[in-house]
Design a protein around this motif. Structure first.
Motif, PDB file in Angstrom:
ATOM      1  N   ALA A  59     -25.457 -63.087  16.855  1.00  0.00           N
ATOM      2  CA  ALA A  59     -26.771 -62.780  16.284  1.00  0.00           C
ATOM      3  C   ALA A  59     -27.493 -61.663  17.020  1.00  0.00           C
ATOM      4  O   ALA A  59     -28.311 -60.948  16.411  1.00  0.00           O
ATOM      5  CB  ALA A  59     -27.640 -64.037  16.275  1.00  0.00           C
ATOM      6  N   ASN A  60     -27.214 -61.482  18.307  1.00  0.00           N
ATOM      7  CA  ASN A  60     -28.027 -60.578  19.114  1.00  0.00           C
ATOM      8  C   ASN A  60     -27.277 -59.439  19.797  1.00  0.00           C
ATOM      9  O   ASN A  60     -27.913 -58.453  20.183  1.00  0.00           O
ATOM     10  CB  ASN A  60     -28.749 -61.380  20.207  1.00  0.00           C
ATOM     11  CG  ASN A  60     -29.684 -62.426  19.657  1.00  0.00           C
ATOM     12  OD1 ASN A  60     -30.816 -62.132  19.301  1.00  0.00           O
ATOM     13  ND2 ASN A  60     -29.215 -63.674  19.571  1.00  0.00           N
ATOM     14  N   CYS A  61     -25.975 -59.577  19.948  1.00  0.00           N
ATOM     15  CA  CYS A  61     -25.231 -58.616  20.766  1.00  0.00           C
ATOM     16  C   CYS A  61     -24.106 -57.904  20.021  1.00  0.00           C
ATOM     17  O   CYS A  61     -23.685 -56.817  20.429  1.00  0.00           O
ATOM     18  CB  CYS A  61     -24.630 -59.317  21.988  1.00  0.00           C
ATOM     19  SG  CYS A  61     -25.769 -60.407  22.856  1.00  0.00           S
ATOM     20  N   GLY A  68     -16.477 -60.547  18.789  1.00  0.00           N
ATOM     21  CA  GLY A  68     -15.472 -60.826  19.805  1.00  0.00           C
ATOM     22  C   GLY A  68     -15.679 -59.995  21.061  1.00  0.00           C
ATOM     23  O   GLY A  68     -14.814 -59.982  21.944  1.00  0.00           O
ATOM     24  N   ALA A  69     -16.821 -59.291  21.134  1.00  0.00           N
ATOM     25  CA  ALA A  69     -17.160 -58.466  22.299  1.00  0.00           C
ATOM     26  C   ALA A  69     -16.104 -57.423  22.614  1.00  0.00           C
ATOM     27  O   ALA A  69     -15.905 -57.048  23.768  1.00  0.00           O
ATOM     28  CB  ALA A  69     -17.407 -59.348  23.522  1.00  0.00           C
ATOM     29  N   SER A  70     -15.428 -56.945  21.562  1.00  0.00           N
ATOM     30  CA  SER A  70     -14.349 -55.979  21.762  1.00  0.00           C
ATOM     31  C   SER A  70     -14.842 -54.556  21.929  1.00  0.00           C
ATOM     32  O   SER A  70     -14.072 -53.655  22.231  1.00  0.00           O
ATOM     33  CB  SER A  70     -13.378 -56.047  20.585  1.00  0.00           C
ATOM     34  OG  SER A  70     -14.062 -55.823  19.356  1.00  0.00           O
ATOM     35  N   GLY A  71     -16.156 -54.345  21.715  1.00  0.00           N
ATOM     36  CA  GLY A  71     -16.735 -53.025  21.918  1.00  0.00           C
ATOM     37  C   GLY A  71     -16.801 -52.184  20.660  1.00  0.00           C
ATOM     38  O   GLY A  71     -16.013 -52.374  19.726  1.00  0.00           O
ATOM     39  N   THR A  72     -17.766 -51.278  20.609  1.00  0.00           N
ATOM     40  CA  THR A  72     -17.912 -50.309  19.527  1.00  0.00           C
ATOM     41  C   THR A  72     -18.292 -48.979  20.146  1.00  0.00           C
ATOM     42  O   THR A  72     -18.406 -48.854  21.368  1.00  0.00           O
ATOM     43  CB  THR A  72     -19.009 -50.737  18.528  1.00  0.00           C
ATOM     44  OG1 THR A  72     -20.294 -50.629  19.182  1.00  0.00           O
ATOM     45  CG2 THR A  72     -18.805 -52.173  18.042  1.00  0.00           C
ATOM     46  N   GLN A  73     -18.564 -47.997  19.311  1.00  0.00           N
ATOM     47  CA  GLN A  73     -18.993 -46.701  19.834  1.00  0.00           C
ATOM     48  C   GLN A  73     -20.392 -46.771  20.441  1.00  0.00           C
ATOM     49  O   GLN A  73     -20.809 -45.884  21.190  1.00  0.00           O
ATOM     50  CB  GLN A  73     -18.974 -45.652  18.720  1.00  0.00           C
ATOM     51  CG  GLN A  73     -19.924 -45.954  17.563  1.00  0.00           C
ATOM     52  CD  GLN A  73     -19.861 -44.890  16.480  1.00  0.00           C
ATOM     53  OE1 GLN A  73     -19.074 -43.943  16.576  1.00  0.00           O
ATOM     54  NE2 GLN A  73     -20.699 -45.042  15.459  1.00  0.00           N
ATOM     55  N   ASP A  74     -21.115 -47.848  20.148  1.00  0.00           N
ATOM     56  CA  ASP A  74     -22.471 -48.004  20.678  1.00  0.00           C
ATOM     57  C   ASP A  74     -22.538 -48.898  21.911  1.00  0.00           C
ATOM     58  O   ASP A  74     -23.598 -48.985  22.553  1.00  0.00           O
ATOM     59  CB  ASP A  74     -23.391 -48.590  19.594  1.00  0.00           C
ATOM     60  CG  ASP A  74     -23.526 -47.669  18.395  1.00  0.00           C
ATOM     61  OD1 ASP A  74     -23.676 -46.452  18.605  1.00  0.00           O
ATOM     62  OD2 ASP A  74     -23.460 -48.161  17.258  1.00  0.00           O
TER      63      ASP A  74
END
Length: 262
Positions: A59-61, A68-74
């Motif tokens: 919801a927040n991250c 899955g906290a795998s990361g994005t460009q941001d």
């Protein structure tokens, strides 16, 4: 046998053996470091903590860090950062970020202690990483003299010898360390937020980190017994300020005297 002997004495044989030795040494070190990190991540969390943390994360991250906290460009991947990184970033209000910029600023925390604990549980379940430190390492009962030496060698070049903080490049800065909890100081050392390097147990032992915290809490409690510390900028800057202020007073007094005479 003669041909075999010549092969063994080939000039490149010594280089090959050296490279092999370096590879083996590096491999053993990596394995040992991984084992130590895994041992450091033994904080126990309940399945409910992890499940609730996953909901909070989604919801927040997840907008920045991805499902899955795998990361994005941001936002970077959080797999393997450990519970300590989450507890520091969320507990100091740096995350979620208020706005994009060169550095996340400390601000009032958006989540309460229980929610921070749950987010830490979820991220810790994704991969081994630094755990939240044990209480005995945060008691401020270490060796302040040893801690002061460690701080001056490893931290003062950015945070200032008096832990008053300092400017870095590209709009970043090392924050002042007054009014920072012992837990967050320890977590910063083992996770390396912002431009800060990671001080693993191989660099600074847990007892060494405890000593640093003891030193910081001692100088914070002592305050500035000599009067105004002028931002604790150091003797050169403070001396220059005194000289400029003193000369200004002398010049002003001289002008006042001459104006009265005339």
């Amino acid at each position: 046998m003669k041909a075999l002997s010549q092969k063994r004495r080939h000039p490149l044989a010594a280089i090959a053996l050296l490279l092999m030795g370096l590879l083996v040494t590096g491999g053993l070190y990596a394995v040992a470091t991984t084992v130590n990190e895994a041992k450091a991540s033994t904080t126990s969390y309940s399945a409910n903590d992890t499940a609730e943390g996953e909901k909070l994360f989604a919801a927040n991250c997840a907008t920045c860090h991805g499902m899955g906290a795998s990361g994005t460009q941001d936002g970077p991947s959080l797999v393997g950062v450990g519970a300590a990184a989450v507890d520091f970033q969320v507990g100091t209000g740096r995350m979620p970020m208020q706005m994009n910029g060169p550095q996340a600023y400390k601000k009032p925390a958006q989540f309460n202690d229980e929610q921070t604990h749950q987010l830490s549980a979820y991220v810790a379940s994704l991969g081994a990483g630094p755990a939240i430190p044990e209480e005995h390492l945060l008691d401020g009962q270490g060796n302040a003299a040893e801690g002061g030496e460690l701080f001056r060698v490893n931290c003062a070049m950015c945070h200032n010898a008096a832990a008053a903080g300092g400017a870095l490049t590209r709009g970043k800065f090392a924050p002042a360390l007054a009014d920072v909890s012992a837990k967050h100081i320890y977590e910063a050392m083992v996770t390396g937020p912002q431009n800060m390097p990671v001080f693993s147990d191989a660099n600074v032992s847990p007892e060494g980190k405890r000593d640093i915290i003891t030193f910081l809490k001692q100088i914070e409690a002592n305050g500035s017994p000599g009067g105004a510390d002028l931002g604790a900028l150091g003797p050169v800057s403070e001396g220059l300020f005194v000289w400029v202020a003193g000369l200004g007073v002398i010049i002003a007094f001289t002008i006042w005297l001459t104006s009265r005479t005339s």
